[in-house]
Scaffold this active site. Structure first.
Site, PDB file in Angstrom:
ATOM      1  N   LYS A 179      36.310  34.154  41.057  1.00 13.80           N
ATOM      2  CA  LYS A 179      35.083  33.652  39.996  1.00 13.80           C
ATOM      3  C   LYS A 179      34.373  33.795  41.383  1.00 13.80           C
ATOM      4  O   LYS A 179      34.971  32.716  42.353  1.00 13.80           O
ATOM      5  CB  LYS A 179      34.415  33.427  39.458  1.00 13.80           C
ATOM      6  CG  LYS A 179      35.517  34.685  38.207  1.00 13.80           C
ATOM      7  CD  LYS A 179      34.983  34.336  36.771  1.00 13.80           C
ATOM      8  CE  LYS A 179      35.539  35.281  35.840  1.00 13.80           C
ATOM      9  NZ  LYS A 179      35.336  34.724  34.003  1.00 13.80           N
TER      10      LYS A 179
ATOM     11  N   ARG B 227      43.405  33.780  32.177  1.00 15.11           N
ATOM     12  CA  ARG B 227      43.285  35.069  32.909  1.00 15.11           C
ATOM     13  C   ARG B 227      43.348  35.047  34.375  1.00 15.11           C
ATOM     14  O   ARG B 227      42.123  34.937  34.734  1.00 15.11           O
ATOM     15  CB  ARG B 227      41.831  35.768  32.342  1.00 15.11           C
ATOM     16  CG  ARG B 227      42.125  37.819  32.186  1.00 15.11           C
ATOM     17  CD  ARG B 227      40.842  37.658  31.282  1.00 15.11           C
ATOM     18  NE  ARG B 227      41.006  39.277  31.885  1.00 15.11           N
ATOM     19  CZ  ARG B 227      39.588  40.186  33.028  1.00 15.11           C
ATOM     20  NH1 ARG B 227      39.138  38.941  33.342  1.00 15.11           N
ATOM     21  NH2 ARG B 227      39.842  41.210  32.364  1.00 15.11           N
TER      22      ARG B 227
END
Length: 585
Positions: free
Chosen positions: A514, A559
């Site tokens: 991210k 994740r």
């Protein structure tokens, strides 16, 4: 059907009363009668989870609402050991009609419980402490103590049973006489709001186990507080998933997970907390931020959309499993900031064939591996279709705020699948607007906890049992760069502020590749030709480091894109932090 029909006040009646906010958030609330009793629930025959659900549905139909529910625990039998393992839980219940005799007479409540047991197949005269399809016992009652030939309250043996103390400790974290929530507390319990009189820790109890609860202002609160102390004194959380030979009574915190579709095993229970699980990302999208198009074909389908390459998805799944993945998370829609939304039909066309193929692959190629399928969607229609194709978990990045039918759809699934209620605000096109990344108190962790509790309560009101919920603080969703770091370093505080069952629910954290990781790596710069210095794919080492930080904060599932590197990293993190956490507890 859901345990609590949506047109009947059930699990969440207290949360929607004068003691807490309603689902709509308006200021007008109707006051409900106080909790009537705490009951323990057990089963070791047949489909145990289904029997639990049917028992609570039968109580609801009899006018007995469930205001709070513990996690589910699987334990070895005691007293009579030659029998199957038990599933155990506890619930805080309330007779809706305060004027009904059952509301004040524990024997009448017992009669109703025994009637439910009989309806569900329990026969009279069985072996004492032996197998039973369902067992419903009164542990505490709001009237305090009761003693007669048929019933003794508090239950005379609750203090010696870890399989009862663990669920009671869950309820203790939630309950107070002046403010309690169906699954979590909005503020820490204090002596003032529990209604307990000042005095000795064991004041008002007989032998320290709650025998004299009439002397307390709140007998249920006093009983639960005593149970929580006993549980902590016996080792508390260190007993859950304790290693064999540790001396602790074997007890696992569990939830039902998928199964029974396309030849896959049914009746499975998943346990968490003993190690970090790794969820592999499988994006069947053309536009995901780091791997868009990787599992798509060059050709287009009849709608002129890129077609999913099912064979490539299966190959990616095999690599993930061989690298140690526990979950495969299939997504058919990019949720990166600014992403355009695709329809439910288009998303289902991408996701469902892959889920179906993965389910068949797991049966054929990995029959002895516990690998689960998750579907990443905020559409109720897609969740239903994916569940029918073999999905084991519904992973909703909106927590039900985008598609308001999601909670009801998940509640009504034929199988009680886990539901991940991630924290976010807005949708991918609006979530990074200042109004959505600004947190009024300036404490992003406290606000995430508060909003997650409110959203989880909405899920429970729709009929999703509390023991099916996962939480996710939503890294990268409606957070500033600084806010993401606050969240990653504040995971434990978020759980603590949620309280109750949510604090013990599985926590999923997704930091992989991210943008906030790229910011500290200097990825935001551009070359002279305007190409990025590094792509999101170059953040895998940083992603593994973030996964280690998540484990340090208590995350149960991470994740990720790069499974192999992450599995190695979290195994080391587990060796450091999980053993330390168990010793501390």
């Amino acid at each position: 059907p859901p345990i609590v029909p949506r047109d009947v006040r059930g699990w969440s009646a207290t949360a929607a009363s004068s003691h807490g906010p309603s689902s709509s958030g308006d200021a007008h609330h109707r006051r409900d009668p106080p909790a009537t009793a705490v009951i323990a629930i057990g089963s070791n025959q047949g489909d145990r989870v289904d029997l639990f659900r049917r028992a609570l549905r039968a109580l609801d139909e009899a006018g007995i609402a469930v205001d709070a529910h513990s996690a589910l625990y699987e334990t070895a039998p005691v007293y009579v050991t030659d029998q199957p393992s038990f599933l155990n839980a506890a619930a805080l219940v309330r007779v809706r009609d305060a004027s009904h005799p059952m509301a004040n007479d524990p024997v009448l409540l017992l009669d109703r419980l025994k009637r439910v047991e009989k309806e569900l197949g329990r026969e009279e005269g069985g072996v004492r402490f032996g197998p039973r399809p369902i067992d419903l016992d009164i542990i505490f009652h709001r009237n305090g103590t009761h003693g007669c030939e048929r019933l003794e309250v508090p239950h005379p043996r609750y203090h010696e049973r870890p399989f009862v103390l663990a669920p009671l400790a869950d309820l203790a974290a939630e309950h107070s006489s002046s403010n309690h929530w169906p699954i979590a507390s909005s503020s820490p319990s204090t002596e003032k709001n529990t209604g307990l009189h000042r005095g000795d820790d064991d004041a008002g109890t007989r032998g320290g186990y709650g025998g004299g609860l009439r002397t307390w202002a709140d007998p249920i609160g006093a009983g639960l507080a005593t149970a929580a102390r006993l549980w902590a004194g016996s080792g508390g959380e260190a007993n859950v998933n304790a290693a064999a030979g540790s001396g602790a009574t074997p007890i696992r915190r569990v939830m039902p997970i998928g199964g029974g579709v396309n030849g896959r095993p049914s009746g499975r229970l998943w346990s968490w907390g003993d190690r970090t699980n790794v969820m592999a990302i499988l994006n069947v999208t053309p536009d995901s931020f780091s791997d868009g198009g990787a599992l798509m074909m060059d050709r287009y389908d009849d709608r002129h959309d890129p077609a999913v390459n099912v064979a490539a998805a299966l190959a990616a799944a095999r690599r993930a499993i061989e690298s140690g993945a526990d979950f495969l998370d299939v997504g058919g829609q990019s949720t990166r900031p600014g992403a355009s939304r695709v329809s439910a039909n288009e998303e289902a066309a991408r996701v469902v064939p892959v889920v179906e193929a993965l389910a068949a692959m797991l049966v054929a190629e990995y029959p002895d591996r516990e690998v689960y399928l998750s579907v990443d969607t905020f559409y109720g229609d897609v969740a239903e279709s994916a569940a029918s194709a073999g999905a084991d978990v519904i992973n909703d990045v909106s927590g039900g705020t985008i598609d308001r039918t999601m909670h009801a759809r998940v509640a009504n699934l034929p199988r009680p699948l886990p539901y991940v209620a991630m924290h976010s605000r807005g949708d991918p096109t609006t979530m990074q607007l200042p109004e959505n990344t600004r947190y009024a108190t300036g404490d992003v962790c406290a606000e995430i906890a508060r909003e997650s509790v409110m959203n989880a309560n909405r899920a429970v009101r729709a009929g999703i049992e509390p023991w099916r919920l996962w939480t996710d603080p939503g890294l990268g969703f409606a957070k500033t760069k600084e806010g993401n770091w606050d969240v990653l370093r504040g995971l434990e505080r978020i759980r603590e502020r949620m309280g109750g069952a949510l604090a013990r629910a599985p926590q999923l954290v997704g930091a992989s590749r991210k943008g906030f990781l790229g910011d500290v790596l200097g990825d935001s710069g551009r070359r002279r030709d305007e190409s990025p210095v590094r792509s999101p794919r170059d953040r895998d080492v940083a992603s593994a480091a973030a996964a280690v930080a998540a484990v340090a904060g208590g995350a149960d599932v991470v994740r990720v894109h790069d499974v192999r590197a992450t599995v190695d990293a979290v195994r080391v993190a587990d060796a450091v932090w999980r053993s330390r956490r168990g010793d501390a507890d």
